[in-house]
Design a protein around this motif. Structure first.
Motif, PDB file in Angstrom:
ATOM      1  N   CYS A   1       0.736  -1.139  -0.058  1.00  0.00           N
ATOM      2  CA  CYS A   1      -0.015   0.061  -0.024  1.00  0.00           C
ATOM      3  C   CYS A   1       0.738   1.386   0.031  1.00  0.00           C
ATOM      4  O   CYS A   1       0.389   2.339  -0.767  1.00  0.00           O
ATOM      5  N   THR A   2       2.003   1.390   0.655  1.00  0.00           N
ATOM      6  CA  THR A   2       2.697   2.440   0.756  1.00  0.00           C
ATOM      7  C   THR A   2       3.780   2.813  -0.135  1.00  0.00           C
ATOM      8  O   THR A   2       4.517   3.712   0.010  1.00  0.00           O
ATOM      9  N   ARG A   3       3.944   1.910  -1.222  1.00  0.00           N
ATOM     10  CA  ARG A   3       4.588   1.895  -2.241  1.00  0.00           C
ATOM     11  C   ARG A   3       4.241   3.256  -3.111  1.00  0.00           C
ATOM     12  O   ARG A   3       3.077   3.452  -3.542  1.00  0.00           O
ATOM     13  N   GLN A   4       5.288   4.162  -3.449  1.00  0.00           N
ATOM     14  CA  GLN A   4       5.197   5.428  -3.971  1.00  0.00           C
ATOM     15  C   GLN A   4       5.554   5.146  -5.551  1.00  0.00           C
ATOM     16  O   GLN A   4       6.604   4.607  -5.577  1.00  0.00           O
ATOM     17  N   ALA A   5       4.614   5.778  -6.356  1.00  0.00           N
ATOM     18  CA  ALA A   5       5.145   5.787  -7.914  1.00  0.00           C
ATOM     19  C   ALA A   5       4.539   7.136  -8.648  1.00  0.00           C
ATOM     20  O   ALA A   5       3.695   7.830  -8.082  1.00  0.00           O
ATOM     21  N   GLY A   6       5.162   7.210  -9.408  1.00  0.00           N
ATOM     22  CA  GLY A   6       4.763   8.454 -10.454  1.00  0.00           C
ATOM     23  C   GLY A   6       5.397   9.942 -10.196  1.00  0.00           C
ATOM     24  O   GLY A   6       6.253   9.938  -9.185  1.00  0.00           O
ATOM     25  N   TYR A   7       5.375  10.777 -10.987  1.00  0.00           N
ATOM     26  CA  TYR A   7       5.600  12.020 -10.712  1.00  0.00           C
ATOM     27  C   TYR A   7       5.326  12.569  -9.405  1.00  0.00           C
ATOM     28  O   TYR A   7       6.344  13.509  -8.875  1.00  0.00           O
ATOM     29  N   LEU A   8       4.188  12.471  -9.099  1.00  0.00           N
ATOM     30  CA  LEU A   8       3.698  13.208  -7.853  1.00  0.00           C
ATOM     31  C   LEU A   8       4.216  12.111  -6.624  1.00  0.00           C
ATOM     32  O   LEU A   8       3.703  12.454  -5.436  1.00  0.00           O
ATOM     33  N   GLY A   9       4.501  10.990  -6.748  1.00  0.00           N
ATOM     34  CA  GLY A   9       4.842  10.265  -5.742  1.00  0.00           C
ATOM     35  C   GLY A   9       3.892   9.726  -4.856  1.00  0.00           C
ATOM     36  O   GLY A   9       3.958   9.704  -3.431  1.00  0.00           O
ATOM     37  N   VAL A  10       2.898   9.272  -5.466  1.00  0.00           N
ATOM     38  CA  VAL A  10       1.529   9.015  -4.875  1.00  0.00           C
ATOM     39  C   VAL A  10       1.461   7.454  -4.413  1.00  0.00           C
ATOM     40  O   VAL A  10       2.141   6.475  -5.183  1.00  0.00           O
ATOM     41  N   GLU A  11       1.187   7.241  -3.213  1.00  0.00           N
ATOM     42  CA  GLU A  11       1.075   5.767  -2.677  1.00  0.00           C
ATOM     43  C   GLU A  11       0.287   4.902  -3.384  1.00  0.00           C
ATOM     44  O   GLU A  11      -0.799   5.160  -4.085  1.00  0.00           O
ATOM     45  N   ASN A  12       0.362   3.486  -3.368  1.00  0.00           N
ATOM     46  CA  ASN A  12      -0.428   2.585  -4.049  1.00  0.00           C
ATOM     47  C   ASN A  12      -1.842   2.140  -2.969  1.00  0.00           C
ATOM     48  O   ASN A  12      -1.728   0.813  -2.868  1.00  0.00           O
ATOM     49  N   GLN A  13      -2.442   3.125  -2.462  1.00  0.00           N
ATOM     50  CA  GLN A  13      -3.194   2.557  -1.432  1.00  0.00           C
ATOM     51  C   GLN A  13      -4.601   2.072  -2.004  1.00  0.00           C
ATOM     52  O   GLN A  13      -5.466   1.903  -1.190  1.00  0.00           O
ATOM     53  N   ASN A  14      -4.726   1.488  -3.247  1.00  0.00           N
ATOM     54  CA  ASN A  14      -5.930   0.917  -3.629  1.00  0.00           C
ATOM     55  C   ASN A  14      -5.537  -0.596  -3.930  1.00  0.00           C
ATOM     56  O   ASN A  14      -6.178  -1.374  -4.628  1.00  0.00           O
ATOM     57  N   SER A  15      -4.577  -1.052  -3.753  1.00  0.00           N
ATOM     58  CA  SER A  15      -3.563  -2.291  -3.840  1.00  0.00           C
ATOM     59  C   SER A  15      -4.566  -3.205  -2.984  1.00  0.00           C
ATOM     60  O   SER A  15      -5.090  -2.968  -1.942  1.00  0.00           O
ATOM     61  N   GLU A  16      -4.938  -4.458  -3.644  1.00  0.00           N
ATOM     62  CA  GLU A  16      -5.512  -5.483  -2.849  1.00  0.00           C
ATOM     63  C   GLU A  16      -4.613  -6.156  -1.827  1.00  0.00           C
ATOM     64  O   GLU A  16      -5.093  -6.917  -1.250  1.00  0.00           O
ATOM     65  N   TYR A  17      -3.314  -5.876  -1.931  1.00  0.00           N
ATOM     66  CA  TYR A  17      -2.449  -6.660  -1.228  1.00  0.00           C
ATOM     67  C   TYR A  17      -2.063  -5.714   0.141  1.00  0.00           C
ATOM     68  O   TYR A  17      -1.612  -4.756  -0.010  1.00  0.00           O
ATOM     69  N   GLY A  18      -2.529  -6.179   1.200  1.00  0.00           N
ATOM     70  CA  GLY A  18      -1.976  -5.626   2.360  1.00  0.00           C
ATOM     71  C   GLY A  18      -2.914  -4.700   3.256  1.00  0.00           C
ATOM     72  O   GLY A  18      -2.662  -3.995   4.192  1.00  0.00           O
ATOM     73  N   GLY A  19      -4.333  -4.916   3.019  1.00  0.00           N
ATOM     74  CA  GLY A  19      -5.068  -4.072   3.913  1.00  0.00           C
ATOM     75  C   GLY A  19      -5.061  -2.454   3.448  1.00  0.00           C
ATOM     76  O   GLY A  19      -4.847  -1.877   4.517  1.00  0.00           O
ATOM     77  N   CYS A  20      -5.201  -2.262   2.478  1.00  0.00           N
ATOM     78  CA  CYS A  20      -4.778  -0.610   1.985  1.00  0.00           C
ATOM     79  C   CYS A  20      -6.101   0.268   2.392  1.00  0.00           C
ATOM     80  O   CYS A  20      -7.129  -0.403   2.697  1.00  0.00           O
ATOM     81  N   ALA A  21      -5.915   1.402   2.245  1.00  0.00           N
ATOM     82  CA  ALA A  21      -6.935   2.375   2.510  1.00  0.00           C
ATOM     83  C   ALA A  21      -8.145   2.642   1.782  1.00  0.00           C
ATOM     84  O   ALA A  21      -9.177   3.078   2.296  1.00  0.00           O
ATOM     85  N   SER A  22      -7.971   2.029   0.481  1.00  0.00           N
ATOM     86  CA  SER A  22      -9.041   2.177  -0.487  1.00  0.00           C
ATOM     87  C   SER A  22      -9.304   0.932  -1.120  1.00  0.00           C
ATOM     88  O   SER A  22      -8.327   0.021  -1.172  1.00  0.00           O
ATOM     89  N   ASP A  23     -10.468   0.522  -1.366  1.00  0.00           N
ATOM     90  CA  ASP A  23     -10.898  -0.557  -2.304  1.00  0.00           C
ATOM     91  C   ASP A  23     -11.825  -0.489  -3.249  1.00  0.00           C
ATOM     92  O   ASP A  23     -13.019  -0.817  -3.247  1.00  0.00           O
ATOM     93  N   ALA A  24     -11.542   0.079  -4.017  1.00  0.00           N
ATOM     94  CA  ALA A  24     -12.176   0.855  -5.365  1.00  0.00           C
ATOM     95  C   ALA A  24     -12.171  -0.132  -6.688  1.00  0.00           C
ATOM     96  O   ALA A  24     -10.801  -0.344  -6.928  1.00  0.00           O
ATOM     97  N   PRO A  25     -13.083  -0.151  -7.599  1.00  0.00           N
ATOM     98  CA  PRO A  25     -12.760  -0.885  -8.543  1.00  0.00           C
ATOM     99  C   PRO A  25     -11.753   0.149  -9.446  1.00  0.00           C
ATOM    100  O   PRO A  25     -12.024   1.276  -9.311  1.00  0.00           O
ATOM    101  N   SER A  26     -10.949  -0.403 -10.269  1.00  0.00           N
ATOM    102  CA  SER A  26      -9.844   0.282 -10.948  1.00  0.00           C
ATOM    103  C   SER A  26      -9.361  -0.443 -11.964  1.00  0.00           C
ATOM    104  O   SER A  26      -9.020  -1.787 -12.141  1.00  0.00           O
ATOM    105  N   ILE A  27      -8.977   0.234 -13.223  1.00  0.00           N
ATOM    106  CA  ILE A  27      -8.139  -0.391 -14.242  1.00  0.00           C
ATOM    107  C   ILE A  27      -7.110  -0.912 -13.963  1.00  0.00           C
ATOM    108  O   ILE A  27      -6.605  -1.904 -14.609  1.00  0.00           O
TER     109      ILE A  27
END
Length: 647
Positions: free
Chosen positions: A353-379
């Protein structure tokens, strides 16, 4: 052309593959297609020899935008007004009778257009496959060592390795189809015309999907379409593991004229050539491997689609395992997300969930791995329903640069900071109230916490004004405002007497604006000492019984060195209107004049009235006499007879 800068250090991405799932049941999947477009959406076929960029500019000036460019033959976009130089403009599907008369890129663009307009969804039975293993492959280190000297003069623009920093702006897309010739491996696949046409349509649909998700990204795709001419290779890619990609990519890129030390370097050379040729901000390449005769539409090591995080390319098979060719757009949309740094979110990717990526350094908090902050459908979770439903979560959006922190309609990576770097002025020797300014302005990038600070914006307009004046264009020192740093100059007309603020206005290509006072200057107009006009308002009066009155002004011009040669008046910022001398001719040092304003011709509200004189020596006042009048909104009472009904 944009000049591409070079960076000092290289951060390499990982290959990420599209996961289909972990269970083995089947379901019916309906693939999203573009809905019937608004009445403004259109396909433009260009006449031979037409100026592509001129047509695009015409579309933009009439309030439209171009989303897909198939140079030099066709455009697709929002087209409110058909350009004069268009060969044809279609707002509905191109019928078969016309389609058969088209050739080359015009025909392929028309086929793409018809596919985008398809109102019915195509459904296929899609089995949910087992996971793809060993999908995180590290690319080789970069072949180039980029020195500080190599980025001198363009350090803020995207460099050789920065071909997809954020998903905003203009993107070149190279499409390459390998065609085995049997010289090294047995040839089991052969592209046919229908398959090649479908590849282009499906890729365009995928990118159209992205463009529709975020209008403020202003995405435009320019296609280097290789579907018309697959490139021969001795290898049969589908019969080999994906890890053998270097064999056939190297051979293909050499045939395209790129002979770098590795297939990664070759593709990067190709991407940068596309970016330069098509004047785009970004570029990436898509390799589509024919799998029509393959039993599982996978490579020998079970991969079927994978992308390099941050580019330079992604690979997919024609059938994409159980997705099928008609769902290629869903696969391509997912892989394109990776090109612009969106991470995988399905469980088996094991992305924390805490892995950051992209130019803005945004976390991966919609990942299904690890109990992340978000659980939304996504491409970025794979499968086809997110594509069909237009689903992308906030974290994936942020990773590709789609975040607007201040809500101003400008996405953060292009919400840059304009600055005046220098400014100075000199006065004219013979006219001390005429000033010439020179200076420079710069657009500074939105800072990235993970990547090198990079800007794609350019300075588009520089203007100036003085207190009470109107904005007037300054001139670029090099002939055009078209880079992120620009020098400017402007010379004022004769300025009026007073303490004047000289303001500068700068606007960039993303719509950012800076207004800054360059100097406050006590100004004395030398004409004021030799030429003066006075203005007096006579009483308002109704003319001829009209309800709306007129206003009459009496004025006088006085010259101490010559005679009054003319007098003029204007209302608000309208044109100066000549006046007649009260004695019939302007030929004396002191002349009277009179003029009347019909208030019925003015809108309700406050209006400024000005008058000025010109003398026989050619001097004209810059500090005119003035007055203000307020026009009331006229209301009328209407009395109607009262009619009582008989009961």
């Amino acid at each position: 052309m944009k000049k591409q800068g070079l960076r000092l250090t290289i951060t390499m991405g990982l290959v990420v593959s599209l996961l289909i799932g972990s269970s083995a049941h089947s379901s019916q999947i309906s693939i999203a297609r573009a809905a019937e477009p608004s009445s403004n959406r259109a396909l433009i076929l260009l006449a031979p020899g037409a100026d592509l960029n001129s047509t695009i500019k015409t579309v933009e000036l009439t309030g439209g935008c171009v989303t897909h460019i198939f140079p030099p033959a066709a455009l697709i976009g929002n087209v409110p007004v058909a350009p004069d130089d268009a060969r044809a403009v279609y707002r509905q599907a191109v019928n078969e009778a016309v389609l058969v008369t088209l050739t080359g890129k015009a025909r392929r663009a028309a086929q793409v257009w018809n596919q985008l307009l398809a109102s019915e969804s195509s459904s296929i039975a899609a089995r949910i496959d087992t996971e793809i293993v060993n999908d995180a492959l590290a690319p080789p280190p970069p072949e180039r060592t980029l020195s500080l000297a190599s980025v001198s003069g363009s350090a803020q623009t995207p460099n050789y390795y920065e071909t997809s920093e954020y998903f905003i702006g203009r993107v070149a897309v190279g499409i390459v189809l390998p065609e085995s010739d049997g010289s090294a491996d047995s040839s089991t696949e052969d592209w046919n015309a229908d398959e090649r046409a479908l590849v282009l349509s499906e890729i365009t649909a995928a990118l159209d999907w992205w463009a529709a998700l975020e209008p403020n990204a202003h995405l435009t795709f320019v296609y280097d379409d290789g579907t018309a001419a697959p490139i021969a290779t001795g290898y049969e890619p589908i019969s080999r593991p994906a890890s053998d990609q270097s064999l056939w990519i190297t051979e293909i890129m050499e045939k395209k004229g790129y002979t770098g030390p590795s297939h990664f370097g070759q593709v990067r050379d190709y991407n940068n050539a596309l970016r330069e040729a098509y004047d785009t901000d970004w570029a990436f390449t898509i390799f589509v491997v024919d799998s029509s005769n393959d039993g599982d539409n996978r490579f020998a090591d079970h991969h079927f689609a994978y992308a390099y995080l941050g580019g330079p390319f992604f690979v997919m098979t024609y059938g994409n395992s159980t997705y099928g060719p008609n769902n290629m757009d869903a696969v391509a949309a997912h892989e394109t997300g990776h090109i612009f740094f969106a991470l995988d979110q399905y469980y088996s990717a094991h992305q924390p969930c805490t892995r950051q990526a992209g130019y803005l350094g945004v976390e991966n908090q919609n990942s299904e791995y690890g109990g992340c902050a978000s659980d939304a459908p996504s491409i970025m979770r794979g499968h086809t329903p997110p594509y069909r439903n237009g689903d992308i979560d906030a974290y994936a959006r942020g990773q590709i640069g789609w975040r607007d922190s201040d809500g101003d309609g400008i996405l953060d990576p292009v919400d840059t900071t304009l600055n005046v770097i220098s400014s100075d002025y000199v006065t004219a020797t013979e006219q001390p109230n005429v000033l010439t300014f020179t200076g420079s302005v710069r657009d500074d990038p939105f800072p990235s916490p993970l990547r090198r600070d990079t800007i794609i914006n350019t300075i588009e307009q520089v203007q100036y004004r003085w207190t009470g004046g109107k904005w007037t264009d300054a001139q670029p020192a090099d002939g055009a405002f078209d880079t992120y740093t620009e020098a400017f100059t402007f010379t004022t007309p004769p300025l009026p007497t007073g303490d004047l603020d000289i303001d500068l206005r700068v606007v960039d290509s993303a719509g950012n604006e800076l207004i800054q006072t360059l100097a406050t200057i006590p100004m004395v107009d030398p004409v004021d000492a030799i030429l003066d006009t006075t203005l007096t308002q006579a009483a308002q009066q109704a003319a001829g019984g009209e309800e709306q009155p007129h206003v009459t002004y009496n004025g006088q011009g006085i010259s101490t060195i010559s005679y009054i040669a003319g007098a003029y008046y204007r209302i608000d910022d309208g044109p100066w209107q000549p006046l007649a001398a009260s004695d019939g001719a302007f030929d004396e040092p002191q002349e009277d004049f009179t003029f009347t304003i019909d208030l019925a011709t003015l809108n309700p509200g406050l209006h400024q009235i000005q008058a000025r004189s010109m003398d026989g020596a050619g001097n004209t006042e810059t500090s005119p006499a003035g007055d203000s009048i307020f026009v009331q909104l006229q209301t009328h009472s209407v009395f109607l007879p009262l009619v009582l009904a008989n009961k």
